[in-house]
Design a protein around this motif. Structure first.
Motif, PDB file in Angstrom:
ATOM      1  N   TRP A 259      20.708  12.634 -37.675  1.00  0.00           N
ATOM      2  CA  TRP A 259      20.285  13.137 -36.375  1.00  0.00           C
ATOM      3  C   TRP A 259      21.424  13.063 -35.361  1.00  0.00           C
ATOM      4  O   TRP A 259      22.200  12.119 -35.343  1.00  0.00           O
ATOM      5  CB  TRP A 259      19.073  12.362 -35.862  1.00  0.00           C
ATOM      6  CG  TRP A 259      17.900  12.517 -36.775  1.00  0.00           C
ATOM      7  CD1 TRP A 259      17.470  11.646 -37.727  1.00  0.00           C
ATOM      8  CD2 TRP A 259      17.021  13.647 -36.854  1.00  0.00           C
ATOM      9  NE1 TRP A 259      16.379  12.144 -38.387  1.00  0.00           N
ATOM     10  CE2 TRP A 259      16.076  13.374 -37.877  1.00  0.00           C
ATOM     11  CE3 TRP A 259      16.939  14.861 -36.158  1.00  0.00           C
ATOM     12  CZ2 TRP A 259      15.070  14.275 -38.218  1.00  0.00           C
ATOM     13  CZ3 TRP A 259      15.935  15.752 -36.499  1.00  0.00           C
ATOM     14  CH2 TRP A 259      15.010  15.458 -37.506  1.00  0.00           C
ATOM     15  N   ALA A 260      21.500  14.065 -34.506  1.00  0.00           N
ATOM     16  CA  ALA A 260      22.563  14.149 -33.512  1.00  0.00           C
ATOM     17  C   ALA A 260      22.260  13.255 -32.320  1.00  0.00           C
ATOM     18  O   ALA A 260      21.110  12.975 -31.989  1.00  0.00           O
ATOM     19  CB  ALA A 260      22.723  15.602 -33.031  1.00  0.00           C
ATOM     20  N   ASN A 261      23.324  12.812 -31.675  1.00  0.00           N
ATOM     21  CA  ASN A 261      23.204  12.115 -30.400  1.00  0.00           C
ATOM     22  C   ASN A 261      22.860  13.162 -29.340  1.00  0.00           C
ATOM     23  O   ASN A 261      23.593  14.135 -29.145  1.00  0.00           O
ATOM     24  CB  ASN A 261      24.540  11.434 -30.076  1.00  0.00           C
ATOM     25  CG  ASN A 261      24.434  10.455 -28.935  1.00  0.00           C
ATOM     26  OD1 ASN A 261      23.555  10.572 -28.083  1.00  0.00           O
ATOM     27  ND2 ASN A 261      25.338   9.494 -28.902  1.00  0.00           N
ATOM     28  N   ALA A 262      21.745  12.978 -28.645  1.00  0.00           N
ATOM     29  CA  ALA A 262      21.272  13.996 -27.704  1.00  0.00           C
ATOM     30  C   ALA A 262      22.293  14.296 -26.609  1.00  0.00           C
ATOM     31  O   ALA A 262      22.318  15.406 -26.072  1.00  0.00           O
ATOM     32  CB  ALA A 262      19.949  13.560 -27.076  1.00  0.00           C
TER      33      ALA A 262
ATOM     34  N   ALA B 108      22.008  17.281 -38.966  1.00  0.00           N
ATOM     35  CA  ALA B 108      22.768  17.767 -40.126  1.00  0.00           C
ATOM     36  C   ALA B 108      22.132  17.185 -41.379  1.00  0.00           C
ATOM     37  O   ALA B 108      21.813  15.999 -41.430  1.00  0.00           O
ATOM     38  CB  ALA B 108      24.224  17.329 -40.019  1.00  0.00           C
ATOM     39  N   LEU B 109      21.934  18.023 -42.380  1.00  0.00           N
ATOM     40  CA  LEU B 109      21.438  17.564 -43.671  1.00  0.00           C
ATOM     41  C   LEU B 109      22.653  17.293 -44.554  1.00  0.00           C
ATOM     42  O   LEU B 109      23.277  18.201 -45.077  1.00  0.00           O
ATOM     43  CB  LEU B 109      20.529  18.614 -44.312  1.00  0.00           C
ATOM     44  CG  LEU B 109      19.924  18.225 -45.665  1.00  0.00           C
ATOM     45  CD1 LEU B 109      19.008  17.018 -45.531  1.00  0.00           C
ATOM     46  CD2 LEU B 109      19.171  19.401 -46.274  1.00  0.00           C
ATOM     47  N   ARG B 110      22.995  16.020 -44.699  1.00  0.00           N
ATOM     48  CA  ARG B 110      24.167  15.636 -45.485  1.00  0.00           C
ATOM     49  C   ARG B 110      23.817  15.562 -46.966  1.00  0.00           C
ATOM     50  O   ARG B 110      22.756  15.070 -47.330  1.00  0.00           O
ATOM     51  CB  ARG B 110      24.730  14.299 -45.011  1.00  0.00           C
ATOM     52  CG  ARG B 110      25.237  14.339 -43.605  1.00  0.00           C
ATOM     53  CD  ARG B 110      26.237  13.252 -43.268  1.00  0.00           C
ATOM     54  NE  ARG B 110      26.749  13.478 -41.916  1.00  0.00           N
ATOM     55  CZ  ARG B 110      27.759  14.271 -41.622  1.00  0.00           C
ATOM     56  NH1 ARG B 110      28.392  14.898 -42.613  1.00  0.00           N
ATOM     57  NH2 ARG B 110      28.149  14.444 -40.384  1.00  0.00           N
TER      58      ARG B 110
ATOM     59  N   GLU C  15      22.932  21.848 -44.757  1.00  0.00           N
ATOM     60  CA  GLU C  15      22.164  22.649 -43.802  1.00  0.00           C
ATOM     61  C   GLU C  15      22.295  21.971 -42.450  1.00  0.00           C
ATOM     62  O   GLU C  15      22.571  20.759 -42.368  1.00  0.00           O
ATOM     63  CB  GLU C  15      20.694  22.719 -44.260  1.00  0.00           C
ATOM     64  CG  GLU C  15      19.737  23.438 -43.338  1.00  0.00           C
ATOM     65  CD  GLU C  15      19.927  24.951 -43.323  1.00  0.00           C
ATOM     66  OE1 GLU C  15      21.090  25.378 -43.324  1.00  0.00           O
ATOM     67  OE2 GLU C  15      18.922  25.677 -43.293  1.00  0.00           O
ATOM     68  N   ARG C  16      22.110  22.733 -41.388  1.00  0.00           N
ATOM     69  CA  ARG C  16      22.318  22.159 -40.062  1.00  0.00           C
ATOM     70  C   ARG C  16      21.443  22.839 -39.027  1.00  0.00           C
ATOM     71  O   ARG C  16      21.195  24.051 -39.103  1.00  0.00           O
ATOM     72  CB  ARG C  16      23.800  22.297 -39.661  1.00  0.00           C
ATOM     73  CG  ARG C  16      24.146  21.602 -38.354  1.00  0.00           C
ATOM     74  CD  ARG C  16      25.569  21.943 -37.923  1.00  0.00           C
ATOM     75  NE  ARG C  16      26.584  21.420 -38.818  1.00  0.00           N
ATOM     76  CZ  ARG C  16      27.065  20.192 -38.754  1.00  0.00           C
ATOM     77  NH1 ARG C  16      26.599  19.341 -37.858  1.00  0.00           N
ATOM     78  NH2 ARG C  16      28.024  19.799 -39.594  1.00  0.00           N
ATOM     79  N   THR C  17      20.961  22.056 -38.077  1.00  0.00           N
ATOM     80  CA  THR C  17      20.335  22.569 -36.859  1.00  0.00           C
ATOM     81  C   THR C  17      21.099  21.946 -35.695  1.00  0.00           C
ATOM     82  O   THR C  17      21.917  21.037 -35.900  1.00  0.00           O
ATOM     83  CB  THR C  17      18.846  22.176 -36.780  1.00  0.00           C
ATOM     84  OG1 THR C  17      18.735  20.782 -36.442  1.00  0.00           O
ATOM     85  CG2 THR C  17      18.113  22.452 -38.093  1.00  0.00           C
TER      86      THR C  17
END
Length: 408
Positions: free
Chosen positions: A132-135, A85-87, A79-81
């Motif tokens: 978590w993504a790098n902003a 990302a949900l790995r 899943e992803r936002t």
């Protein structure tokens, strides 16, 4: 802006590295010897210091040893936002059972720093990880990201995994939004996880405040906004986004834990001098995992300071997320385990165990408190104390409460 100045320095050191390689070619040095010469001269260390934080290394967990069997691991994004990302890490050919959701902190490091944690957990279950993504890589058009959004993202993932029996493990800063997400899910009458484990999390920073807690409590939000917030420069997808930069977080981490940085550096240099290729790869990977940092959005960073460190809203029962009050008493059927290290100088003694006071509806039989001897913050999820003491205790806790839920 300091961010722009650092970008110029990184470009400069990159050109120096290129000229070093070219000079090595002119001198007839093989590539391996050129690399070793750079290491011995110190350019390798200088390059890593001034170049942009490398893209985090992949988890790349090809297999794990389960008993005497080598089992292949499949990795995917379930899943992803825009910000996470949900790995998913699944054990090929293994029977399905309760899975583990590992909630990684959004506190400077990339989730891959928990690679050893994931490898250990995979010996007993499939694992999901919040990455978590790098902003700086999230376009401004995707909108802001605040602490409420962190909680809502975790709620989304808990709903996504609601059809399977699930144990949730939250590390460090992730403990606060994770318990909030689980409580809000339970309060809505939705399926809660089997258990919730919090390790080294600042549930109540009024208890045994550390230097980190005191810094957060003695400076205003305005001071932090003026002092540590920067803007992502051009050249990144998130250009224009206001952030707390990863380079500042890395400096803070190195200052707080110089011995850990020195140990990783020492292991890396020793392996380089030894010429052991496998050891070089492993030591460099560990160093890159630790040094790969990310930018956090301004809203999220300042919210975290205010809600967790200055006002302790979760512990005081005054926290509203998206207009709904967080009431941990709603967690009446989710077993709770808290884990602290007795030498943790990031999260003070009693701060994580304070979650038990907030979860007043749980019977004592559904609780466990672990305080680990001779254990600092990072020992909670890496190294021998994690592998030999903490993980076996958690595995027994999870088995017990999965069995209890099944029999009830």
């Amino acid at each position: 802006m300091l961010y722009n100045w650092l970008e110029a320095q990184r470009e400069l050191i990159g050109s120096v590295q290129a000229w070093t390689d070219y000079a090595g070619q002119l001198c007839g040095l093989p590539e391996q010897r050129r690399d070793r010469a750079v290491a011995l001269s110190g350019c390798d260390w200088l390059g890593r210091l001034l170049q942009a934080a490398p893209a985090p290394p992949p988890f790349a967990i090809g297999s794990v040893l389960i008993g005497a069997r080598r089992v292949a691991i499949d990795e995917s994004v379930a899943e992803r936002t825009p910000f996470c990302a949900l790995r998913r890490f699944t054990r090929r050919g293994e029977a399905a059972g309760p899975a583990i959701l590992l909630c990684a902190p959004l506190a400077g490091h990339h989730a891959v720093m928990l690679r050893e944690t994931v490898e250990t957990l995979l010996k007993h279950a499939d694992v999901y990880v919040t990455d978590w993504a790098n902003a700086r890589d999230v376009p401004a058009a995707e909108g802001p990201f605040a602490l409420d959004d962190y909680v809502l993202t975790l709620m989304r993932f808990l709903r996504f995994l609601a059809d399977m029996p699930l144990h949730v493990l939250a590390v460090c800063q992730a403990a606060v939004p994770t318990i909030a997400a689980a409580a809000l899910i339970a309060a809505r009458g939705e399926p809660p996880p089997l258990s919730l484990t919090l390790m080294g999390g600042p549930i109540d920073t009024r208890l045994a405040p550390t230097a980190v807690d005191r810094l957060a409590a003695t400076h205003s939000i305005g001071w932090f906004r003026e002092t540590v917030i920067d803007t992502v420069p051009r050249g990144y997808r998130g250009a224009g986004r206001r952030i707390y930069p990863g380079y500042l977080q890395h400096a803070a981490i190195v200052t707080a834990y110089p011995h850990r940085q020195l140990a990783l550096e020492s292991n890396y240099w020793t392996s380089r001098l030894s010429g052991d290729a496998a050891r070089i790869v492993a030591s460099l990977r560990a160093l890159n995992e630790y040094e790969a940092v990310l930018d956090m959005t301004e809203d999220y960073f300042l919210d975290t300071l205010r809600v967790i460190f200055q006002e302790q809203r979760l512990a005081r029962g005054t926290w509203d997320v998206a207009g709904r009050r967080v009431d941990c008493a709603a967690l009446a059927t989710t077993a709770l385990c808290t884990v602290e290290g007795d030498r943790d100088d990031i999260t003070g003694a009693g701060q994580t165990h304070a979650a038990h006071a907030a979860c007043g509806a749980l019977p004592e039989s559904a609780r466990m408190r672990l305080t680990i001897d001779d254990c600092d913050h990072y020992d909670l999820f890496t190294g021998p104390r994690w592998r030999e003491t903490i993980h076996p205790a958690l595995a027994a806790f999870w088995r017990k409460h999965a069995a209890d839920r099944h029999s009830s």
